[in-house]
Design a protein around this motif. Sequence first.
Motif, PDB file in Angstrom:
ATOM      1  N   GLY A 126       0.800  -1.216   0.000  1.00 61.76           N
ATOM      2  CA  GLY A 126       0.000   0.000   0.000  1.00 61.76           C
ATOM      3  C   GLY A 126       0.831   1.263   0.000  1.00 61.76           C
ATOM      4  O   GLY A 126       0.511   2.236  -0.710  1.00 61.76           O
ATOM      5  N   PHE A 127       1.895   1.301   0.782  1.00 59.74           N
ATOM      6  CA  PHE A 127       2.777   2.477   0.806  1.00 59.74           C
ATOM      7  C   PHE A 127       3.435   2.663  -0.562  1.00 59.74           C
ATOM      8  O   PHE A 127       3.585   3.787  -1.047  1.00 59.74           O
ATOM      9  CB  PHE A 127       3.854   2.321   1.887  1.00 59.74           C
ATOM     10  CG  PHE A 127       3.446   2.849   3.232  1.00 59.74           C
ATOM     11  CD1 PHE A 127       2.235   2.487   3.814  1.00 59.74           C
ATOM     12  CD2 PHE A 127       4.271   3.708   3.933  1.00 59.74           C
ATOM     13  CE1 PHE A 127       1.858   2.975   5.055  1.00 59.74           C
ATOM     14  CE2 PHE A 127       3.903   4.208   5.183  1.00 59.74           C
ATOM     15  CZ  PHE A 127       2.691   3.836   5.740  1.00 59.74           C
ATOM     16  N   THR A 128       3.834   1.557  -1.181  1.00 65.87           N
ATOM     17  CA  THR A 128       4.455   1.634  -2.501  1.00 65.87           C
ATOM     18  C   THR A 128       3.483   2.223  -3.520  1.00 65.87           C
ATOM     19  O   THR A 128       3.842   3.129  -4.291  1.00 65.87           O
ATOM     20  CB  THR A 128       4.908   0.236  -2.960  1.00 65.87           C
ATOM     21  OG1 THR A 128       5.866  -0.273  -2.023  1.00 65.87           O
ATOM     22  CG2 THR A 128       5.543   0.286  -4.341  1.00 65.87           C
ATOM     23  N   ALA A 129       2.253   1.736  -3.517  1.00 65.87           N
ATOM     24  CA  ALA A 129       1.250   2.251  -4.445  1.00 65.87           C
ATOM     25  C   ALA A 129       0.983   3.733  -4.210  1.00 65.87           C
ATOM     26  O   ALA A 129       0.781   4.499  -5.152  1.00 65.87           O
ATOM     27  CB  ALA A 129      -0.049   1.455  -4.304  1.00 65.87           C
ATOM     28  N   ALA A 130       1.003   4.145  -2.938  1.00 65.65           N
ATOM     29  CA  ALA A 130       0.688   5.534  -2.598  1.00 65.65           C
ATOM     30  C   ALA A 130       1.769   6.509  -3.056  1.00 65.65           C
ATOM     31  O   ALA A 130       1.469   7.641  -3.438  1.00 65.65           O
ATOM     32  CB  ALA A 130       0.468   5.669  -1.094  1.00 65.65           C
ATOM     33  N   VAL A 131       3.044   6.086  -3.028  1.00 65.37           N
ATOM     34  CA  VAL A 131       4.125   7.034  -3.336  1.00 65.37           C
ATOM     35  C   VAL A 131       4.425   7.166  -4.828  1.00 65.37           C
ATOM     36  O   VAL A 131       4.913   8.210  -5.272  1.00 65.37           O
ATOM     37  CB  VAL A 131       5.444   6.688  -2.600  1.00 65.37           C
ATOM     38  CG1 VAL A 131       5.238   6.612  -1.106  1.00 65.37           C
ATOM     39  CG2 VAL A 131       6.074   5.413  -3.129  1.00 65.37           C
ATOM     40  N   ILE A 132       4.160   6.134  -5.607  1.00 61.67           N
ATOM     41  CA  ILE A 132       4.564   6.146  -7.016  1.00 61.67           C
ATOM     42  C   ILE A 132       4.014   7.354  -7.784  1.00 61.67           C
ATOM     43  O   ILE A 132       4.757   7.963  -8.580  1.00 61.67           O
ATOM     44  CB  ILE A 132       4.203   4.813  -7.702  1.00 61.67           C
ATOM     45  CG1 ILE A 132       5.107   3.697  -7.163  1.00 61.67           C
ATOM     46  CG2 ILE A 132       4.341   4.916  -9.217  1.00 61.67           C
ATOM     47  CD1 ILE A 132       4.746   2.296  -7.647  1.00 61.67           C
ATOM     48  N   PRO A 133       2.758   7.764  -7.555  1.00 59.04           N
ATOM     49  CA  PRO A 133       2.280   8.960  -8.272  1.00 59.04           C
ATOM     50  C   PRO A 133       3.063  10.232  -7.944  1.00 59.04           C
ATOM     51  O   PRO A 133       3.014  11.201  -8.713  1.00 59.04           O
ATOM     52  CB  PRO A 133       0.822   9.078  -7.803  1.00 59.04           C
ATOM     53  CG  PRO A 133       0.435   7.701  -7.408  1.00 59.04           C
ATOM     54  CD  PRO A 133       1.668   7.116  -6.807  1.00 59.04           C
ATOM     55  N   TYR A 134       3.768  10.235  -6.823  1.00 60.82           N
ATOM     56  CA  TYR A 134       4.543  11.411  -6.417  1.00 60.82           C
ATOM     57  C   TYR A 134       6.023  11.270  -6.775  1.00 60.82           C
ATOM     58  O   TYR A 134       6.830  12.109  -6.392  1.00 60.82           O
ATOM     59  CB  TYR A 134       4.408  11.637  -4.916  1.00 60.82           C
ATOM     60  CG  TYR A 134       2.990  11.905  -4.466  1.00 60.82           C
ATOM     61  CD1 TYR A 134       2.443  13.187  -4.526  1.00 60.82           C
ATOM     62  CD2 TYR A 134       2.188  10.869  -3.991  1.00 60.82           C
ATOM     63  CE1 TYR A 134       1.141  13.433  -4.117  1.00 60.82           C
ATOM     64  CE2 TYR A 134       0.881  11.108  -3.578  1.00 60.82           C
ATOM     65  CZ  TYR A 134       0.366  12.387  -3.648  1.00 60.82           C
ATOM     66  OH  TYR A 134      -0.929  12.622  -3.249  1.00 60.82           O
ATOM     67  N   MET A 135       6.369  10.226  -7.501  1.00 63.70           N
ATOM     68  CA  MET A 135       7.755  10.002  -7.903  1.00 63.70           C
ATOM     69  C   MET A 135       7.956  10.395  -9.355  1.00 63.70           C
ATOM     70  O   MET A 135       7.028  10.362 -10.164  1.00 63.70           O
ATOM     71  CB  MET A 135       8.149   8.536  -7.716  1.00 63.70           C
ATOM     72  CG  MET A 135       8.395   8.133  -6.279  1.00 63.70           C
ATOM     73  SD  MET A 135       9.039   6.442  -6.151  1.00 63.70           S
ATOM     74  CE  MET A 135       9.811   6.542  -4.522  1.00 63.70           C
ATOM     75  N   SER A 136       9.187  10.752  -9.688  1.00 66.21           N
ATOM     76  CA  SER A 136       9.554  11.061 -11.065  1.00 66.21           C
ATOM     77  C   SER A 136      10.875  10.374 -11.370  1.00 66.21           C
ATOM     78  O   SER A 136      11.395   9.608 -10.545  1.00 66.21           O
ATOM     79  CB  SER A 136       9.666  12.572 -11.259  1.00 66.21           C
ATOM     80  OG  SER A 136      10.593  13.131 -10.341  1.00 66.21           O
ATOM     81  N   THR A 137      11.422  10.633 -12.528  1.00 65.54           N
ATOM     82  CA  THR A 137      12.698  10.022 -12.910  1.00 65.54           C
ATOM     83  C   THR A 137      13.755  10.264 -11.835  1.00 65.54           C
ATOM     84  O   THR A 137      13.945  11.387 -11.380  1.00 65.54           O
ATOM     85  CB  THR A 137      13.185  10.606 -14.247  1.00 65.54           C
ATOM     86  OG1 THR A 137      12.214  10.321 -15.255  1.00 65.54           O
ATOM     87  CG2 THR A 137      14.520  10.011 -14.643  1.00 65.54           C
ATOM     88  N   GLY A 138      14.397   9.195 -11.415  1.00 67.76           N
ATOM     89  CA  GLY A 138      15.406   9.288 -10.364  1.00 67.76           C
ATOM     90  C   GLY A 138      14.889   8.846  -9.013  1.00 67.76           C
ATOM     91  O   GLY A 138      15.668   8.649  -8.074  1.00 67.76           O
ATOM     92  N   GLY A 139      13.565   8.673  -8.898  1.00 67.89           N
ATOM     93  CA  GLY A 139      12.993   8.189  -7.644  1.00 67.89           C
ATOM     94  C   GLY A 139      13.351   6.727  -7.411  1.00 67.89           C
ATOM     95  O   GLY A 139      13.700   5.998  -8.344  1.00 67.89           O
ATOM     96  N   ALA A 140      13.283   6.301  -6.142  1.00 68.07           N
ATOM     97  CA  ALA A 140      13.691   4.935  -5.827  1.00 68.07           C
ATOM     98  C   ALA A 140      12.877   4.367  -4.668  1.00 68.07           C
ATOM     99  O   ALA A 140      12.397   5.106  -3.802  1.00 68.07           O
ATOM    100  CB  ALA A 140      15.179   4.893  -5.475  1.00 68.07           C
ATOM    101  N   ILE A 141      12.766   3.052  -4.675  1.00 67.92           N
ATOM    102  CA  ILE A 141      12.087   2.320  -3.608  1.00 67.92           C
ATOM    103  C   ILE A 141      13.019   1.209  -3.138  1.00 67.92           C
ATOM    104  O   ILE A 141      13.552   0.449  -3.962  1.00 67.92           O
ATOM    105  CB  ILE A 141      10.765   1.702  -4.108  1.00 67.92           C
ATOM    106  CG1 ILE A 141       9.797   2.791  -4.588  1.00 67.92           C
ATOM    107  CG2 ILE A 141      10.105   0.858  -3.011  1.00 67.92           C
ATOM    108  CD1 ILE A 141       8.618   2.264  -5.378  1.00 67.92           C
TER     109      ILE A 141
END
Length: 265
Positions: A126-141
């Motif tokens: 759930g946390f992963t799904a929530a953050v992806i819309p706020y990530m751009s190129t260079g973001g990481a998990i």
Amino acid sequence: MKRIAIITGASSGFGREYALQYSAMGECDELWLFARRKEKLEETKQAIFLQNGGNIPNVRCVAVDIAGEKGVQGFSRLLQEESKVAPFTIELLINNAGFGTYGEFTETEIKRQLASIEVNVYALTGFTAAVIPYMSTGGAIINLASMASFMPVPNFAVYAATKAYVLSFSISLSAELREKGISVLAVCPGPAKTEFGAVAIQKKDARMKHAKPADKVVAHSLRCLKNGRRLCIYSLSWKISAFLSRFIGRYFFANFVFHKIVRIS
């Protein structure tokens, strides 16, 4: 635009180490630390301040239980509310929170086993799904899996199953997000010097056998992230174990572990 890094389970163990080491890298403007124990989060925040001489990102401590639907919905609302204040991007999410219960499945409390699924699987997803819309190129998990991801582990049956999910999910997600420029790293530690053993058997002075230093495991994983790796295993012995798991029968291994190996003392 404000750059945010988020770490779950940041009150101790790997989570605390990630907070200390990542804050020193100067790659975010704000660091959000999640855990249930408020006083321990504040101790982590103070340790960051002392380590970096006050030259640190803004540290936000969020004392909350992230487990299950309630935890994920609360996190999503927090991101939505933040987006109304000012635009931001999430540079890094570290899904570190998790726990296991040691003992035979039929001899352990099912409520506690199910609670571990709520954290290890539900919250992480759930946390992963929530953050992806706020990530751009260079973001990481970074997702904390385990050496238990590779084979079934009796006396840690549920925990090993949850971590097998984390590993599979992370590698699949890495392929899906590659074209968006978002990297996903699965970290698979073996026994380490953290509170894991004490939590697993609910005994304060319990220790994992042959434990590695948590700070070294974390430092290695951050290097792996920088190098574009998708899977991170710290020690040579752990790497050999992961490799050999491809050739050993799953039931044979499980039966041997159940009868011959004690993991916590």
